[in-house]
Design an enzyme around this catalytic site. Structure first.
Site, mmCIF file in Angstrom:
data_model
loop_
_atom_site.group_PDB
_atom_site.id
_atom_site.type_symbol
_atom_site.label_atom_id
_atom_site.label_comp_id
_atom_site.label_asym_id
_atom_site.label_seq_id
_atom_site.Cartn_x
_atom_site.Cartn_y
_atom_site.Cartn_z
ATOM 1 N N CYS A 82 13.431 -27.844 40.933
ATOM 2 C CA CYS A 82 12.082 -28.323 41.012
ATOM 3 C C CYS A 82 11.220 -27.938 39.776
ATOM 4 O O CYS A 82 11.150 -26.811 39.401
ATOM 5 C CB CYS A 82 11.336 -27.838 42.251
ATOM 6 S SG CYS A 82 9.475 -28.231 42.279
ATOM 7 N N CYS A 85 8.157 -25.538 40.687
ATOM 8 C CA CYS A 85 8.262 -24.121 41.068
ATOM 9 C C CYS A 85 9.791 -23.610 40.622
ATOM 10 O O CYS A 85 9.725 -22.123 41.037
ATOM 11 C CB CYS A 85 8.028 -23.729 42.669
ATOM 12 S SG CYS A 85 9.253 -24.664 43.710
ATOM 13 N N CYS A 130 9.662 -30.962 47.551
ATOM 14 C CA CYS A 130 10.152 -29.696 47.390
ATOM 15 C C CYS A 130 9.643 -28.952 48.499
ATOM 16 O O CYS A 130 8.298 -28.788 48.740
ATOM 17 C CB CYS A 130 9.753 -28.870 46.054
ATOM 18 S SG CYS A 130 10.151 -27.127 45.848
ATOM 19 N N CYS A 133 7.115 -25.749 47.109
ATOM 20 C CA CYS A 133 5.550 -26.002 46.331
ATOM 21 C C CYS A 133 5.132 -27.387 47.012
ATOM 22 O O CYS A 133 4.010 -27.850 46.678
ATOM 23 C CB CYS A 133 5.744 -25.959 44.882
ATOM 24 S SG CYS A 133 6.602 -27.406 44.090
ATOM 25 N N CYS A 153 16.747 -40.711 45.757
ATOM 26 C CA CYS A 153 16.268 -41.330 44.538
ATOM 27 C C CYS A 153 15.137 -40.622 44.141
ATOM 28 O O CYS A 153 14.135 -40.426 44.459
ATOM 29 C CB CYS A 153 15.720 -42.552 44.863
ATOM 30 S SG CYS A 153 15.568 -43.814 43.400
#
Length: 164
Positions: A82, A85, A130, A133, A153
């Protein structure tokens, strides 16, 4: 009896729904709503950390142009994490070329993502974020390769690549 017996109530509902959908589409509001996540920052802190384009995608559920991310053609072994984070989200082992213009994966790493229903733009889709976060990643579709049949995607700007 109708669901909206008073035309003014129906009009207010339709106008409010249209305004909310427009705000999400323009990146002025987040479909995440008031969900609580392990990593919490103010909008100003997220903007400073991410920059304008990553903020628009991760925090306002935006979408990057297809074929604009260098991660779309990344072939090395490694982990995609991510960009908000740093949580590891996908392995390069699960990456495939979907031909859609966005990095695509047939599965996420365990305990990496969360999902929610996305009905923006008159479609019903599964939005992926995510789990730590809440950053918007992209969407999951049922047209991927075996063994899962899923296509995650993902916006390349939602990710950072860490070579193995």
């Amino acid at each position: 009896m109708t669901a909206f017996p008073d035309p003014i109530d129906r009009r207010a509902f339709l106008c409010g729904s249209a305004l909310a959908a427009t705000a999400i589409a323009l990146g002025l509001a987040s479909p995440a709503g008031a969900a609580r996540f392990e990593v919490q920052l103010s909008d100003a802190q997220w903007r400073a950390k991410l920059g304008a384009e990553r903020f628009r995608i991760l925090r306002r559920a935006g979408t990057e142009r297809p074929y604009s991310s260098p991660l779309n053609t990344e072939k090395r072994r490694g982990i995609y994490a991510c960009a908000g984070c740093g949580l590891p989200l996908f392995s390069s082992i699960a990456k495939f070329d979907s031909g859609t213009g966005w990095p695509s994966f047939w599965k996420a790493l365990p305990n990496a993502i969360g999902t929610r229903r996305d009905s923006a733009f008159g479609m019903i889709r599964v939005e992926e974020h995510c789990r730590r976060c809440g950053g918007h990643l992209g969407h999951i579709f049922d047209d991927g390769p075996p063994p899962t049949g899923k296509r995650h995607c993902i916006n390349g700007l939602s990710l950072v690549f860490r070579p193995a």
